[in-house]
Write a protein that holds these residues in place. Structure first.
Motif, PDB file in Angstrom:
ATOM      1  N   GLY A   1      -1.158  -1.285   6.936  1.00 40.10           N
ATOM      2  CA  GLY A   1      -2.607  -1.500   6.980  1.00 40.10           C
ATOM      3  C   GLY A   1      -3.340  -0.192   7.224  1.00 40.10           C
ATOM      4  O   GLY A   1      -3.069   0.511   8.195  1.00 40.10           O
ATOM      5  N   CYS A   2      -4.258   0.162   6.308  1.00 35.82           N
ATOM      6  CA  CYS A   2      -5.035   1.385   6.475  1.00 35.82           C
ATOM      7  C   CYS A   2      -6.365   1.193   5.751  1.00 35.82           C
ATOM      8  O   CYS A   2      -6.642   0.106   5.242  1.00 35.82           O
ATOM      9  CB  CYS A   2      -4.280   2.595   5.912  1.00 35.82           C
ATOM     10  SG  CYS A   2      -4.090   2.554   4.122  1.00 35.82           S
TER      11      CYS A   2
ATOM     12  N   CYS B   1       0.832  -1.194   0.000  1.00 33.40           N
ATOM     13  CA  CYS B   1       0.000   0.000   0.000  1.00 33.40           C
ATOM     14  C   CYS B   1       0.870   1.249   0.000  1.00 33.40           C
ATOM     15  O   CYS B   1       1.746   1.412   0.845  1.00 33.40           O
ATOM     16  CB  CYS B   1      -0.891  -0.021   1.241  1.00 33.40           C
ATOM     17  SG  CYS B   1      -1.898   1.427   1.408  1.00 33.40           S
TER      18      CYS B   1
ATOM     19  N   CYS C   1      -6.159   0.201   1.877  1.00 34.15           N
ATOM     20  CA  CYS C   1      -5.812  -1.186   1.536  1.00 34.15           C
ATOM     21  C   CYS C   1      -6.670  -2.162   2.324  1.00 34.15           C
ATOM     22  O   CYS C   1      -6.342  -3.343   2.418  1.00 34.15           O
ATOM     23  CB  CYS C   1      -4.334  -1.439   1.776  1.00 34.15           C
ATOM     24  SG  CYS C   1      -3.790  -1.112   3.458  1.00 34.15           S
TER      25      CYS C   1
ATOM     26  N   CYS D   1       0.013   3.541   3.365  1.00 35.30           N
ATOM     27  CA  CYS D   1       0.480   3.189   4.707  1.00 35.30           C
ATOM     28  C   CYS D   1       1.792   2.422   4.661  1.00 35.30           C
ATOM     29  O   CYS D   1       2.353   2.097   5.697  1.00 35.30           O
ATOM     30  CB  CYS D   1      -0.580   2.366   5.432  1.00 35.30           C
ATOM     31  SG  CYS D   1      -0.851   0.754   4.671  1.00 35.30           S
TER      32      CYS D   1
HETATM   33 ZN   LIG Z   1      -2.719   0.896   3.435  1.00 31.01          ZN
END
Ligand SMILES: [Zn+2]
Lengths: 386, 726
Positions: free
Chosen positions: A313-314, A306, A317, A309
């Protein structure tokens, strides 16, 4: 409030200067507002009308009312004002009606107005308010989808790929059959196709439709050029998708194809890894996982870490750290069989193909949440990409 | 489709947790779209490709796990009691071997129809199936478990107790389980009893022979139907069922017996009854009749990385393929083959490689060709195919299997060597130039929809349109034959949203039908402009966009090209007296002007609208202009003004050509400086101030020569009817 000529109580040099300055300020301001013939006539009459024009008024209120001792001083100023006002009014007529001319901060060019020269100096001498907005010439903005598409093409061009294109209306043969989509195969269902009407009389392979992907250009290219080839194909495609925030019947793809002796799956991986780093920054990583396309084998989908981020993880994504970006694979030998006569012997050559949706990449890149914005021509949207 | 990892674990002893399992399945091509919790258990939402019907069930996914983790897959072996012999085995007749390759049935008598036990219902719930009754549920359970669709008939409702697989006859109908009476077509494959259709093969059973609470005796059908046949009927009737989903993609030909037994086992367990007779298994044709010759050299050639032989064998065996190494003797014989060998010698080698020829079903010439092409192919195998992998037909399919289980991400990233130049699209430089100019002129780039209404097509182009067979709506029913309707819609969109100064351009294709059943595509550039050319600000007043703005922009654009004899002619295309076209060398390269106020009003456009259409296919036939250097004159230029009045019928172009015809080498420019109408100028006339500039490259001009040229100019203008004003 509109300017009115004051009566002078005091005929000292300082008081005269002040009155003159006030008058000039009003003159500039009013001159500036003249935008058409009618306004100019009003402007002219207000300042120069014999009866009760401002010049007449200063003659009456300042010069005639001045005590004898001040008459000379006042007279000089009133005369200077008369010529100054006349040249502004004249210049405004000649120039301002066709082109906006600024009389305040910019100064002004008045042809053959010697008397104006002193006025101009006075006008330009005051310090400019340089915090006022500048006069900008608007620039057009590239469409974000086309901009992204060109960026993708550039990356591959730098890797030795030539650029190819093909028609938006295709035959069944190029869009499906030669890409190893047999008639009546469920894989055809995954590409909701818009058909041209009135094709019933033709053989299925000759029927016209709107290409659902840029992949037909793979066949066109191989028909035209024997191996080795490397092409990148930007283009518009259509599917029978009802428009909503994530679907559009129109979208753009960039396709790629490389065929040679000894092209391998490792080469496919390396090429796309390199391209993704060139597009999204050298820190992105790629991940390949199996997929299915009738015209490639093995087939893969490619994810990149991604770019928002960095893989932690955000929301973009969906907390996975990965974003799916494109499909690819090794050219299926069945596809080569359709162009075998042009030097594509599946036992001797191999190749890879890849394709990506430009809208999707653009949306991810800029955080755009509605695909319809691309096709409305809304200037408020487009200008953001200038 | 959903998969329960708990269920999977009944078939393979997995050591990994759910999250890791989901990830690793996805990376092996059996995609887990999402992991969710339902009723306290973890479920995988799967996304299985159309080519993998074998993985659309728990046992199939378990088999993938077995290959990924190299763990044994436990067999499914239904335990059935010894059957009472049947008086007469059920007569099953396949009349259409193309449509039905295999048909297996079992009979269970004296069942008691009731709801299924909780354990079955819980499993059905995974796929949002509510229970129907114990017999139907047994069939659905089996589908989720081993992926083979089955169907249960009420045996007593089958006339003559008989099964015939055939095509429907004209006029036949069938009321399917969804209570719809279907008119059948002779293309449809059906199951019939002695009298009439009782099921749409592979899609849905009939209502009349359905299991009901009164059912006593059942017949379990487990068959293999042809994908194309099932798909055609399902599509024609607009039906999509769990069964048709599998059959359309290719069910397991070898799995009919197992599925039949598994349903019978579950029925006996949940509905009681007794098994009658042995299964009746009618094979109309075999599907997998060959093996695949897999060469390690090909694995290497396609994948680019060496995979150990043991790994190849392990992966394929776990997936159900059977590998037999091609013997050294055969190898040796093949390696000795020389392209120069006589046909007899070659024949001898082919005989030595007889097992290959026999097993693969390839013609000996094909084998010879393959061998001749690659002599160094190293170890190889004959691979027998499992009946559930109809998608694997060729060597490359096996190579893909190896790659995906081995793990795509274990392959190195390399770049292929390449020599050769990069070729751009034919007009790439011209298009880039045009685009750059328009952006610099302040036009935003836009993309309008490709489809327009028939009415717009008629209004804005004269060409025959290309209609769509399945348009998204009536407003989008034909391919655009002009970019103008799309442009007007975009202008309107902006005006309706409070943006009143708009400048847009689009480069795109328009379509026409030059002859019946053919289409043509042309590349167009369209400009749209409305509102102010210059916005009002603290520094100056606004100025509205005018015809001469669009003309200036077109002139700027066209100046990038070598356009011999470029001239502008009036056109009524948009609005009489307010439009022009640019013609070069007899070719119309652009048309532009103000949109007719009535047309604008009809589209609720309340401002003056300017449109330009540039025929890029025509324009791009001309070269881009290459700059030409001229030394700068060191001598001063001399200006002369001429104030003339002309009749309105004299256009500037005539004045220009008259002056041009004088061939005064030192005349550098001749431009109108001011034009007046009205006031002291009589009606039907205009007064114009013309400015000439003279300059010489090699001398300072003398007054007398300038005077002489001026006199000639005046004469030429008077010849046009011009009257010199003081
Ligand atoms: Zn992300």
């Amino acid at each position: 409030m509109a300017y009115t000529v004051p009566k002078l109580e005091d005929y000292s040099a300082a008081a005269l200067d002040k009155a003159v300055e006030e008058l000039k300020a009003a003159l500039y301001q009013e001159a500036d507002a003249v935008s058409n013939e009618n306004k100019w006539k009003e402007f002219r009459d207000r300042w120069m009308a014999r009866k009760n024009g401002i010049l007449t008024q200063i003659n009456d209120l300042w010069l005639k009312a001045a005590p004898g001792s001040a008459k000379r001083e006042v007279g000089a100023r009133v005369n200077q004002l008369k010529t100054g006002v006349a040249s502004i009014v004249e210049a405004k007529h000649a120039l301002a009606l066709n082109a906006p001319v600024t009389f305040t901060s910019q100064g002004i060019e008045i042809p053959r107005a010697k008397d104006w020269e002193s006025f101009r100096k006075l006008a330009t001498d005051p310090v400019l308010d340089i915090t006022l907005p500048g006069i900008r010439r608007p620039l057009g903005a590239e469409h974000p989808v086309i901009k992204t598409m060109n960026e993708i093409v550039s990356v591959f061009r730098a890797m030795g790929y030539s650029v190819a294109d093909g028609p938006e209306i295709e035959t069944d043969y190029y869009n499906f059959e030669s890409l190893n989509f047999p008639p009546n195969h469920p894989a055809r269902d995954t590409q909701d196709t818009i058909f041209i009407s009135g094709q019933e009389k033709k053989q299925q392979r000759d029927r016209l439709l709107l290409r659902t992907h840029t992949s037909p250009v793979q066949i066109h290219t191989m028909e035209k050029h024997p191996p080795p080839i490397r092409v990148v194909v930007p283009g518009k495609v259509h599917r029978a998708d009802t428009a909503d925030a994530t679907h559009s019947p129109i979208f753009h793809q960039v396709e790629g194809l490389a065929v040679d002796t000894n092209i391998t799956f490792c080469d496919l991986k390396g090429t796309l890894d390199h391209a993704m780093k060139a597009l999204f920054g050298s820190s992105v990583k790629t991940r390949f996982y199996p997929s299915f396309f009738p015209f490639t084998e093995p087939s893969a989908d490619v994810q990149i870490t991604c770019f928002k981020c960095g893989g932690k993880g955000c929301r973009l994504c969906k907390m996975s750290g990965w974003i799916e970006l494109l499909g690819c694979g090794m050219v299926d030998p069945n596809v080569f069989n359709f162009v075998e006569s042009n030097g594509y012997d599946a036992e001797k050559v191999s190749g890879f193909a890849f394709g990506m949706g430009v809208e999707r990449i653009t949306m991810l890149k800029y955080g755009i949440d509605d695909i319809q914005l691309f096709y409305q021509g809304d200037v408020r949207f487009l200008e953001q990409f200038a | 489709m959903r998969i329960s990892p708990t269920w999977l674990r009944e078939f393979v002893d997995l050591k990994v947790n759910e999250t890791q399992l989901a990830d690793e399945l996805t990376l092996a091509g059996v995609a887990v779209e999402s992991v969710k919790e339902m009723d306290g258990q973890t479920l995988f939402e799967m996304e299985i490709g159309t080519n993998r019907p074998d993985a659309m069930c728990h046992y199939g996914v378990a088999r993938e796990c077995s290959a990924i983790y190299d763990i044994a897959l436990k067999p499914i072996a239904p335990k059935l009691p010894k059957a009472k012999p049947a008086a007469i085995p059920v007569p099953v007749e396949i009349q259409d071997a193309k449509g039905c390759a295999r048909y297996t049935v079992r009979v269970v008598r004296n069942v008691k129809i009731a709801p299924s036990p909780a354990k079955i219902l819980a499993r059905l719930k995974i796929d949002d199936h509510g229970g129907i009754n114990n017999v139907v549920d047994a069939s659905n359970y089996t589908l989720m478990e081993i992926g083979h669709p089955t169907h249960a008939f009420d045996l007593d409702k089958l006339e003559g107790g008989k099964i015939i697989v055939r095509r429907a006859r004209a006029g036949e109908t069938l009321k399917t389980l969804d209570d719809v009476v279907r008119k059948l077509d002779p293309e449809d494959l059906i199951i019939a009893d002695a009298v009439r259709p009782v099921a749409l093969a592979g899609i849905m059973g009939g209502m009349d022979s359905a299991i009901s609470s009164a059912t006593k005796n059942i017949l379990i059908e487990s068959a293999w139907f042809d994908p194309v046949t099932v798909r055609k009927t399902a599509r024609r009737l607009g039906m999509h069922t769990d069964a048709s989903h599998i059959f359309e993609r290719g069910a397991d030909w070898g799995g009919t017996g197992l599925a039949c037994d598994r349903v019978a086992e579950l029925v006996l367990e949940t509905a009681g009854g007794e098994l009658e007779g042995e299964p009746v298994d009618v094979v109309a044709r075999h599907l997998v009749t060959y093996s695949i010759w897999l060469r390690r050299s090909e694995i290497q050639r396609h994948l680019g990385q060496e995979i150990p032989e043991a790994t190849v064998t392990r992966i394929l065996s776990r997936l159900g393929f059977k590998l037999t190494a091609v013997t050294p003797a055969t190898l040796d014989a093949l390696k000795k083959l020389d392209p120069a060998d006589t046909p007899e010698q070659k024949q001898a080698v082919v005989i030595a490689a007889g097992d290959i020829a026999k097993a693969t079903g390839l013609a000996s010439e094909q084998i010879m060709a393959i061998i001749a092409a690659s002599k160094n192919w190293g170890p190889s195998w004959m691979v027998d195919l499992p009946t559930w992998r109809l998608d694997v037909e060729r060597e490359i399919d096996l190579i893909e299997e190896i790659a995906r289980i081995y793990g795509y991400n274990k392959f190195a990233n390399t770049l292929p060597a390449f020599s050769g130049g990069v070729v751009e699209l034919l007009n790439a430089d011209k298009q880039a130039k045009a685009r750059a100019l328009l952006l610099a002129l302040g036009y935003n780039e836009a993309i309008a929809p490709t489809f327009i209404s028939q009415a717009d097509a008629t209004a804005f182009s004269g060409s025959a349109v290309v209609p769509l067979a399945n348009p998204l709506s009536e407003e989008q029913s034909v391919m655009r034959s002009s970019l103008v309707p799309g442009m007007l819609n975009m202008l309107a969109w902006n005006l309706n949203r409070g943006t009143s100064d708009v400048r847009l351009f689009e480069i795109g294709h328009v379509f026409s039908a030059p002859a019946e059943e053919t289409t043509a595509q042309a590349t167009m550039l369209c400009l749209g402009a409305t509102g102010n050319a210059i916005s009002p600000s603290v520094h100056g007043a606004a100025r509205a966009y005018s015809f001469f703005d669009v003309k200036g922009d077109i002139e700027t654009l066209l100046a990038a090209f070598e356009l011999p004899g470029l001239k502008f002619e009036p056109t009524d295309r948009y609005h009489q007296g307010h439009g022009a076209r640019a013609v070069a060398d007899g070719v119309v390269v652009a048309e532009f002007g103000q949109l007719h106020p009535d047309v604008a009003a009809a589209r609720k456009l309340k401002q003056e609208i300017y449109i330009a259409e540039i025929y890029l296919d025509h324009l791009f036939q001309f070269l881009l202009r290459s700059p030409r250097y001229q030394p700068l004159s060191r001598y001063p230029a001399v200006d002369r003004d001429f104030s003339f009045s002309f009749s309105d019928s004299v256009r500037f172009e005539q004045i220009q050509s008259a002056i041009h015809a004088l061939n005064i080498a030192e005349l550098q420019s001749f431009q109108p400086a001011e034009i007046f109408r009205g006031g002291s100028v009589p009606q039907g006339k205009y007064s114009v101030l013309l400015r000439a500039q003279f300059q010489s490259a090699d001398r300072t001009l003398r007054d007398d020569e300038v005077a002489q040229w001026s006199a000639r100019i005046i004469k030429a203008l008077e010849a046009l009817g011009g009257i010199l004003r003081s």
